[in-house]
Write a protein that holds these residues in place. Structure first.
Motif, PDB file in Angstrom:
ATOM      1  N   ASP A   1      -1.481  -9.125   5.978  1.00 14.07           N
ATOM      2  CA  ASP A   1      -0.036  -8.996   6.147  1.00 14.07           C
ATOM      3  C   ASP A   1       0.458  -7.779   5.383  1.00 14.07           C
ATOM      4  O   ASP A   1      -0.098  -7.411   4.334  1.00 14.07           O
ATOM      5  N   SER A   2       1.487  -7.150   5.914  1.00 17.56           N
ATOM      6  CA  SER A   2       2.087  -5.989   5.272  1.00 17.56           C
ATOM      7  C   SER A   2       3.606  -6.100   5.367  1.00 17.56           C
ATOM      8  O   SER A   2       4.142  -6.405   6.442  1.00 17.56           O
ATOM      9  N   SER A   3       4.304  -5.894   4.238  1.00 17.31           N
ATOM     10  CA  SER A   3       5.766  -5.997   4.200  1.00 17.31           C
ATOM     11  C   SER A   3       6.364  -4.761   3.537  1.00 17.31           C
ATOM     12  O   SER A   3       5.712  -4.097   2.722  1.00 17.31           O
ATOM     13  N   LYS A   4       7.626  -4.483   3.903  1.00 16.00           N
ATOM     14  CA  LYS A   4       8.320  -3.331   3.335  1.00 16.00           C
ATOM     15  C   LYS A   4       9.779  -3.700   3.095  1.00 16.00           C
ATOM     16  O   LYS A   4      10.413  -4.340   3.928  1.00 16.00           O
TER      17      LYS A   4
ATOM     18  N   GLN B   1       4.348  -4.269   0.073  1.00 16.26           N
ATOM     19  CA  GLN B   1       3.446  -5.354  -0.291  1.00 16.26           C
ATOM     20  C   GLN B   1       2.392  -5.486   0.801  1.00 16.26           C
ATOM     21  O   GLN B   1       2.716  -5.539   1.991  1.00 16.26           O
ATOM     22  N   ASN B   2       1.133  -5.501   0.400  1.00 15.92           N
ATOM     23  CA  ASN B   2       0.021  -5.612   1.345  1.00 15.92           C
ATOM     24  C   ASN B   2      -0.896  -6.750   0.924  1.00 15.92           C
ATOM     25  O   ASN B   2      -1.383  -6.765  -0.208  1.00 15.92           O
TER      26      ASN B   2
END
Length: 250
Positions: free
Chosen positions: A154-157, A177-178
């Motif tokens: 998962d990857s968030s920004k 966040q990765n």
């Protein structure tokens, strides 16, 4: 000529020293048991499949052959790859069971062809040829003995407003966040192969005439396992040998 027979010489046997063996006492070792729930990380069989592969090829023979004597075959796998295409989430986790997949298989059939040439009293000739094959099989949920497990990364920004003007965003400030999950790769194991083969000259020749090309049509039933290392907690009994009390016994 004498009618007397030669005397018979009798040799004495060599003496051998032997020792009579004594019977020894033996009994079962007493075992100490206790129940545990250990965790095992072991290869798990996902599927056992028979895949039929059909190939046709032409093999050149130099020198030319007049008769094929024997053909032996072995199969070599170069790739067994599972590509998931359907998933089912496991509870509320980020892990999924694979319910449908494509199984890519490739390799080659190594043929050892023994044949005779047109030479009178010639030697038996040998030709080794590798016949490549590749393809895929469709695996549905009913084809799996145990479902493969895959974790999704998962990857968030996150973005921010301008410090002095909350009407516009800041394009120079981000939070990233990765989450990366590393999965056990499913792999293949070769079990066996059954070959059905027709070999012939593509051009019909007279008896004792030579031919330099061998055409083959092969139907191969390929037997293989697909496995993945998975982790399980099981109920088991740990067993230790129990010895008679000695100086450390209580």
């Amino acid at each position: 000529m004498s009618d007397k027979c030669d005397p018979i010489v009798i040799q004495q046997a060599c003496e051998v020293t032997s020792t009579q063996q004594m019977s020894l006492h033996d009994e079962a070792i007493e075992l100490q048991k206790d129940d545990r729930k250990p965790t095992f990380k072991v290869p798990v069989v996902l599927a056992e499949r028979k895949i039929q592969i059909v190939v046709e090829s032409d093999i050149s023979l130099t020198p030319a052959a007049t008769e094929i004597k024997r053909v032996t075959k072995n199969v070599f796998l170069e790739q067994v790859k599972l590509v998931p295409v359907r998933f089912k989430q496991i509870g509320h986790t980020d892990f999924f069971e694979v319910r449908r997949a494509k199984l890519y298989v490739s390799g080659f059939i190594r043929k050892n062809i023994e044949y005779s040439s047109s030479d009178c009293n010639g030697t038996l000739l040998d030709r080794i040829a590798d016949v490549p094959f590749s393809g895929f099989a469709e695996l549905t949920k009913d084809d799996f003995l145990v479902y493969p497990v895959i974790g999704i990364s998962d990857s968030s920004k996150a973005q921010f407003l301008n410090d002095t003007n909350e009407m516009i965003p800041r394009l120079d400030k981000y939070f990233f966040q990765n989450l990366v999950k590393y999965n056990e790769q499913p792999y293949g194991e070769l079990l066996g192969a059954n070959f059905f083969e027709l070999d012939f000259s593509p051009v019909m020749v007279e008896p004792e005439a030579a031919f330099s090309t061998l055409r083959e049509k092969i139907v191969m039933d390929l037997y293989l396992k697909v496995l993945q290392v998975q982790q399980y907690k099981v109920h088991a009994t740990r067993i230790l040998p129990k010895f008679d009390e000695g100086t450390l016994g209580s």
